[in-house]
Scaffold this motif. Structure first.
Motif: not given
Length: 471
Positions: A39-53
């Motif tokens: 459960i997360s507010n950013y992790n969508d099951g993909g990979s790569g950098q977390i970006l602010p927008t």
């Protein structure tokens, strides 16, 4: 007649038994199975950098979407790794390693990796990680590994930690060893240097490639003091885009010292090179690490520091430390710093396909990390970690700049706290709960919204429940 038949049968059985050793293989099977509920507010099951927008390079894995706070995401993903080793004798074996990844509910009746979790399943999703020969030359100290295999540098993976086609030769010499190797990372590839991107075109194999040459030495001065030195040459020979051809030389030293009850280890890496573009960019970067750990009470206390240089002018990257990237994949990190034990700020070694991080590629970063791993009972354990991370230079490696103009208000990316509690159900099966939260720093101040109404992205968090089986 019966006696003759029995005699002939016994002779045949004896003949077969004596022939078996010349043909027999010793078969070894190893592997693991891991399943996560996230459960997360950013992790969508993909990979790569977390970006602010959502205005950056990725449309997913963001902390703000069209000015709206990110929705809570929940999903389950699983990974199986299967290793089969065909051992002819003590000096010769074939190693194979395969992987099957799925996210529950993703696809079915399809062909392709990272699928098959939807109703019906029946998906062709068998990935090949490694296929290589591992053999010794009898009566010599030489070992060879030839084929697609894991390659991990002597610097905790911040230069390369990946599977690649390679030929590696290792010689054990008394208290030391020397490894010499060659790897073809990719051929006729697309890659980026600074802000310019070359276009992938058909070419003659071997004429547009990235090759890696490895020399790695280790020496045990005493049982408590170990040192090492390395030279890695990355030859980027992109004839399809000659302006970006270059050679990158990476030289490093590393050491480990045991001063009971404390163990110290660290490294220093320096890079240099020169691109062949019109501006003839000189490439210079460096990275350093120091880690201390020791027993304290029922567990181990660890503190670690990492530095990887950056460049103020993000379009040139001439002073940026750089690890190996994958230029044929949208998520291009083929190096890591798992020692941080972060879950959000850096990539985590337990990640499956949901592999996102703020610092996805190790560059332009300064970090300090502390952690404690405790054995509560013979079967129960708990871990807690904190990380403090900033950029070396305030360029735009880690997200968009301020929407109302000007540079970032600070170099400080943020502070992560995470923890895990677990229980060994069996010797090979572990169940655990994990959680992490990042307090974003002023680097992200006023980086979302509009110039008239600037806003801050939401702090990222993740919670996971995991079953991990190894055999």
């Amino acid at each position: 007649m019966k006696k003759k038949v029995l005699a002939v049968s016994a002779a045949c059985a004896l003949t077969a038994a004596t022939a078996v050793p010349a043909l027999a293989l010793e078969n070894e099977f190893h592997g693991m199975f891991r399943v996560f509920g996230t459960i997360s507010n950013y992790n969508d099951g993909g990979s790569g950098q977390i970006l602010p927008t959502d205005t950056g390079a990725y449309s997913t894995g963001v902390l703000k979407y069209n000015g709206v706070d990110p929705k809570t995401k929940s999903f389950v993903e699983q990974r199986a790794r299967l290793m089969y080793i065909a051992k002819a004798n003590d000096d010769l074996k074939l190693v194979t390693h395969f992987e099957i990844d799925s996210r529950w509910g993703d696809t079915s009746y399809a062909n392709g990796r990272n699928g098959g979790g939807a109703v019906g399943a029946d998906t062709v999703n068998f990935e090949t990680k490694n296929v290589y020969l591992d053999f010794n030359i009898p009566s010599t100290p030489m070992n060879f590994k030839v084929g697609i295999q894991p390659i991990v540098d002597s610097y905790k993976g911040i230069f390369i930690n990946a599977d690649a086609a390679a030929a590696l030769a290792t010689a054990k010499l008394g208290d030391g060893s020397v490894l010499v190797g060659f790897s073809r990372l990719d051929d006729a590839d697309t890659f980026t240097l600074g802000s310019a991107t070359a276009t992938r075109v058909a070419s003659t194999p071997g004429k547009a490639k990235r090759d890696l040459y490895i020399v790695d030495g280790k020496y045990n001065i005493t049982k408590d003091v170990k040192v090492g030195a390395s030279y890695y040459l990355l030859n980027v020979d992109q004839t399809a885009a000659a302006a970006y051809d270059y050679m990158l030389h990476t030289v490093g030293v590393n050491a480990e010292v045991k001063l009971a009850p404390l163990t110290l280890d660290g490294f220093l890496l320096y890079q240099s090179g020169r691109s062949n573009g019109a501006d003839k960019i000189d490439l210079n970067g460096w990275a350093a690490n120091l880690t201390a750990k020791g027993k304290l009470g029922p567990g181990t206390l660890k503190a670690s520091f990492l530095y990887a240089s950056g460049e103020q002018n993000g379009t040139r990257d001439d002073s940026t430390y750089r690890g190996i990237t994958n230029e044929t994949s949208t998520a291009n990190g083929e190096h890591s710093f798992y020692e941080s034990d972060m879950m959000i700020m850096f990539r985590n070694k337990m990640n499956i396909t949901g592999d996102r991080a703020i610092v996805y590629n190790v560059k332009n970063v300064i970090g300090g990390f502390v952690g404690y791993n405790a054995n509560i009972t013979p079967k129960a354990f708990a871990n807690v970690n904190a990380g403090f991370v900033a950029t070396d230079k305030s360029n735009d490696d880690f997200g968009t700049g301020r929407v109302n103009g000007g540079g970032h208000k600070s170099n400080y990316l943020g502070t992560e706290i995470n923890g895990e509690v677990g229980y060994k159900v069996f010797d090979n099966l572990t169940a655990s709960l994990q959680g992490a939260y990042v307090f974003l720093g002023d680097y992200y101040k006023d980086t979302v919204g509009t110039a008239a109404n600037p806003d801050d992205p939401r702090n990222p968090y993740v919670g996971r429940i995991m079953l991990n089986y190894a055999f």
